[in-house]
Design a protein around this motif. Sequence first.
Motif, PDB file in Angstrom:
ATOM      1  N   UNK A 113       0.827  -1.209   0.000  1.00 21.37           N
ATOM      2  CA  UNK A 113       0.000   0.000   0.000  1.00 21.37           C
ATOM      3  C   UNK A 113       0.858   1.253   0.000  1.00 21.37           C
ATOM      4  N   UNK A 114       0.355   2.300  -0.633  1.00 18.49           N
ATOM      5  CA  UNK A 114       1.071   3.569  -0.640  1.00 18.49           C
ATOM      6  C   UNK A 114       1.968   3.724  -1.856  1.00 18.49           C
ATOM      7  N   UNK A 115       2.460   4.940  -2.034  1.00 22.20           N
ATOM      8  CA  UNK A 115       3.301   5.256  -3.191  1.00 22.20           C
ATOM      9  C   UNK A 115       4.648   4.563  -3.074  1.00 22.20           C
ATOM     10  N   UNK A 116       4.924   3.666  -3.994  1.00 21.27           N
ATOM     11  CA  UNK A 116       6.205   2.947  -4.010  1.00 21.27           C
ATOM     12  C   UNK A 116       7.077   3.524  -5.113  1.00 21.27           C
ATOM     13  N   UNK A 117       8.372   3.636  -4.857  1.00 20.66           N
ATOM     14  CA  UNK A 117       9.266   4.154  -5.890  1.00 20.66           C
ATOM     15  C   UNK A 117       9.753   3.021  -6.791  1.00 20.66           C
ATOM     16  N   UNK A 118      10.533   3.399  -7.792  1.00 20.53           N
ATOM     17  CA  UNK A 118      11.010   2.427  -8.782  1.00 20.53           C
ATOM     18  C   UNK A 118      11.777   1.278  -8.138  1.00 20.53           C
ATOM     19  N   UNK A 119      12.676   1.589  -7.215  1.00 21.88           N
ATOM     20  CA  UNK A 119      13.498   0.546  -6.593  1.00 21.88           C
ATOM     21  C   UNK A 119      12.643  -0.461  -5.834  1.00 21.88           C
ATOM     22  N   UNK A 120      11.624   0.034  -5.121  1.00 15.94           N
ATOM     23  CA  UNK A 120      10.749  -0.865  -4.367  1.00 15.94           C
ATOM     24  C   UNK A 120       9.945  -1.759  -5.305  1.00 15.94           C
ATOM     25  N   UNK A 121       9.432  -1.173  -6.376  1.00 14.00           N
ATOM     26  CA  UNK A 121       8.658  -1.952  -7.343  1.00 14.00           C
ATOM     27  C   UNK A 121       9.548  -2.968  -8.051  1.00 14.00           C
ATOM     28  N   UNK A 122      10.734  -2.539  -8.412  1.00 12.31           N
ATOM     29  CA  UNK A 122      11.674  -3.441  -9.084  1.00 12.31           C
ATOM     30  C   UNK A 122      12.002  -4.642  -8.198  1.00 12.31           C
ATOM     31  N   UNK A 123      12.210  -4.378  -6.916  1.00 10.44           N
ATOM     32  CA  UNK A 123      12.578  -5.458  -5.998  1.00 10.44           C
ATOM     33  C   UNK A 123      11.457  -6.495  -5.864  1.00 10.44           C
ATOM     34  N   UNK A 124      10.231  -6.014  -5.692  1.00  9.16           N
ATOM     35  CA  UNK A 124       9.137  -6.967  -5.507  1.00  9.16           C
ATOM     36  C   UNK A 124       8.887  -7.766  -6.779  1.00  9.16           C
ATOM     37  N   UNK A 125       9.104  -7.148  -7.936  1.00  8.77           N
ATOM     38  CA  UNK A 125       8.976  -7.866  -9.214  1.00  8.77           C
ATOM     39  C   UNK A 125      10.064  -8.928  -9.325  1.00  8.77           C
ATOM     40  N   UNK A 126      11.295  -8.547  -9.011  1.00  4.04           N
ATOM     41  CA  UNK A 126      12.405  -9.497  -9.100  1.00  4.04           C
ATOM     42  C   UNK A 126      12.244 -10.638  -8.097  1.00  4.04           C
ATOM     43  N   UNK A 127      11.761 -10.314  -6.895  1.00  5.61           N
ATOM     44  CA  UNK A 127      11.530 -11.362  -5.894  1.00  5.61           C
ATOM     45  C   UNK A 127      10.472 -12.345  -6.370  1.00  5.61           C
ATOM     46  N   UNK A 128       9.419 -11.821  -6.999  1.00  2.00           N
ATOM     47  CA  UNK A 128       8.351 -12.688  -7.508  1.00  2.00           C
ATOM     48  C   UNK A 128       8.855 -13.543  -8.659  1.00  2.00           C
TER      49      UNK A 128
END
Length: 271
Positions: free
Chosen positions: A233-248
Amino acid sequence: MKRAVALAVPAAMALSLSIAAPIAARAQTDTFTDGQTRSIEKIVKDYLVSHPEILLEVQDAFEKKAEAKRGEATRSRMPEFYKSLSGLKSELAPLTIGQGDVTLVEFFDYNCGYCRHALPEVVKLLDADKKVKVVFMEYPILSQGSADASKVALAAAKQGKYFEFHKAMFAAGRANKESALKVAEQIGLDMEKVKADSASPETEALVAKIGEIGKRMFVDGTPTFVVGDKVTPGAADYDALKKVVEDTRKDGCKACAEAASAPGAKDEKKS
């Protein structure tokens, strides 16, 4: 200051109830006299007045416990969430940008400032990772203007210009029917078709379906991102989004697999 007061009031009530309950129970068994009960109540009151910071500590503990329970409930509904997405696959296809093995789902509102700030981060992710796709979930919870803009966005999708409208709508500022129609005209849409499609029962139904999915997932704020087994939840920056995508991508998505293996489920491999 207002937040501190807002937190203190429910915390004080919770604390008072937690202390008063055993006192009342014991008083009923004649353990305490009326005078003793009044003395204990005064001690509690004096302590709270002298140590008001405890009210914030109680509220913080309560919020953490509630958030943990909420997170557990959300996780339990993840397979149902992915099954719902699969069921709406054809309707959500025009709202889906990119092709890839990992899906990022964003619940957003056109009048949400945090969503506006998050958009460049999402675009950056799409540009940097050609193996990710983003499903934009029209979730107008802030105002009627948000709902009107969402309907125009879905009308734009029918003309193959959803993402163009999406970006232009956020750039336009405050979202309402008038500003949404203006954006639609600026990007060259057939305005008669836009007006007809935005008012159609089909469009109303899709907004309602997305809204129900969000409610079932306890989405009460925007933006909210769902990637794999994680809800952010909340505004996520590029690094946070990239990490969760890579983890998935590395760990897979258990909820997706469970949804795909459910009876009657359509093929939905990873996310």
